[in-house]
Write a protein that holds these residues in place. Structure first.
Motif, short mmCIF file in Angstrom:
data_model
loop_
_atom_site.label_atom_id
_atom_site.label_comp_id
_atom_site.label_asym_id
_atom_site.label_seq_id
_atom_site.Cartn_x
_atom_site.Cartn_y
_atom_site.Cartn_z
N GLU A 77 0.83 -1.20 0.00
CA GLU A 77 0.00 0.00 0.00
C GLU A 77 0.87 1.26 0.00
OE1 GLU A 77 -2.38 -3.37 1.31
OE2 GLU A 77 -0.48 -2.56 2.08
N GLN A 78 1.96 1.24 0.76
CA GLN A 78 2.86 2.39 0.79
C GLN A 78 3.56 2.60 -0.54
OE1 GLN A 78 5.05 0.96 4.26
NE2 GLN A 78 4.40 2.76 5.44
N GLU A 81 0.99 3.90 -3.07
CA GLU A 81 0.71 5.31 -2.84
C GLU A 81 1.84 6.18 -3.37
OE1 GLU A 81 -1.09 8.75 -2.09
OE2 GLU A 81 -2.02 6.77 -2.00
N GLN A 85 1.37 8.97 -6.23
CA GLN A 85 1.72 10.35 -5.90
C GLN A 85 2.81 10.93 -6.79
OE1 GLN A 85 2.76 10.94 -1.78
NE2 GLN A 85 3.41 13.06 -2.07
#
Length: 224
Positions: A77-78, A81, A85
Motif C-alpha cells: 500500500e505504501q 501510494e 503520488q
C-alpha cells in the motif's frame, strides 16, 4: 473527409517506457533505506517486467516485489501510494507532441483521447503532459465503466464528438486494443509502432499524423 482525431495515451502520446524507467529510478533513490539490499538495476528491471507495459496494476507488482526481495519495511500500500503520488512528475512526452496537437487544433479538428486505467491517475498524467486543453473529449475506462478494446468506448467518443467513424482516425500503439478495435468500429487507423502489419499504416513520428490526414483529405487541410 477526416474531421476528428482520436488518440490513445500510454505509448502513443506519453513515452511510458522512459517515464517508468525515470520514475522507478527515483523511487528507488527516495526509498533507498528500505531497498538498499536490492541492487538498483535489478529492482528496476523486475518492476518493468512485472508491470507488463502497464497491464498489471501496481498493487500486484509491489506485492510480488515485496515477496521476491523480502522487503520488510514497506507495505504494498505504501509503495502503491508512492507510485500514485509521484509518477506524474516523471511523465515524458514523445517528441513533437505539443506542436502536433497545436497544428491539429489550428485546423479545427475535433480531438479526443481514449485511455484505459484509473481515472485520477490518468488525468494526473494527462495534466502533467500539459495537453488537457487540446482535447474536446477525454474518456478514461474507469469512469466510463468500459475499456478498450470494447467498441462501445470508441463509439461513445465518436458520439460525443458528433462525428462518424469514417470521419475520424484513431492513433494507438496496441495492435489489438487500439488498432484492430478502432478499425472494427469503422474508423481510420494509424499504428504508432516501428513494426509492420499487412493492411495497417504504421508511424513512428507524431509529425506523420498530419501528413496522413492531409493525404486522406485529398491533399487539402481540413478547416471547419
Amino acid at each position: 473527409m477526416i474531421k476528428a482525431v482520436l488518440f490513445d495515451l500510454d505509448g502513443t502520446l506519453l513515452d511510458r517506457d522512459q517515464s517508468v524507467k525515470q520514475f522507478i529510478s527515483h523511487q528507488y533513490d527516495r526509498l533507498r533505506k528500505s531497498l538498499n539490499h536490492i541492487p538498483k538495476e535489478i529492482y528496476m528491471q523486475r518492476f518493468i517486467t512485472l508491470d507488463d507495459n502497464g497491464y498489471v496494476w501496481k498493487d500486484k507488482v509491489y506485492e510480488q516485489l515485496i515477496k521476491e526481495f523480502g522487503i520488510g519495511e514497506l507495505t504494498k500500500e505504501q509503495l502503491l501510494e508512492d507510485y500514485i503520488q509521484y509518477f506524474k512528475y516523471h511523465c515524458i512526452p514523445f517528441p513533437q507532441l505539443i506542436p502536433m496537437l497545436e497544428n491539429l487544433k489550428k485546423q479545427q479538428f475535433k480531438l479526443g483521447l481514449i485511455t484505459n486505467g484509473k481515472e485520477q491517475f490518468q488525468m494526473n498524467n494527462i495534466q502533467a503532459l500539459r495537453i488537457t486543453s487540446y482535447f474536446d473529449k477525454i474518456l478514461i475506462s474507469e469512469s466510463e465503466g468500459i475499456k478498450k478494446p470494447d467498441p462501445i468506448i470508441f463509439q461513445r467518443t465518436l458520439d460525443r464528438l458528433e462525428v462518424s467513424p469514417e470521419q475520424s482516425v484513431f492513433i494507438g500503439d496496441h495492435l489489438e486494443n487500439d488498432v484492430f478495435a478502432a478499425k472494427r468500429v469503422g474508423m481510420n487507423v494509424l499504428w504508432k509502432s516501428a513494426s509492420n502489419y499487412e493492411g495497417i499504416i504504421s508511424i513512428t513520428d507524431l509529425r506523420e499524423i498530419e501528413l496522413w490526414i492531409t493525404k486522406w483529405n485529398g491533399g487539402e487541410k481540413y478547416e471547419n
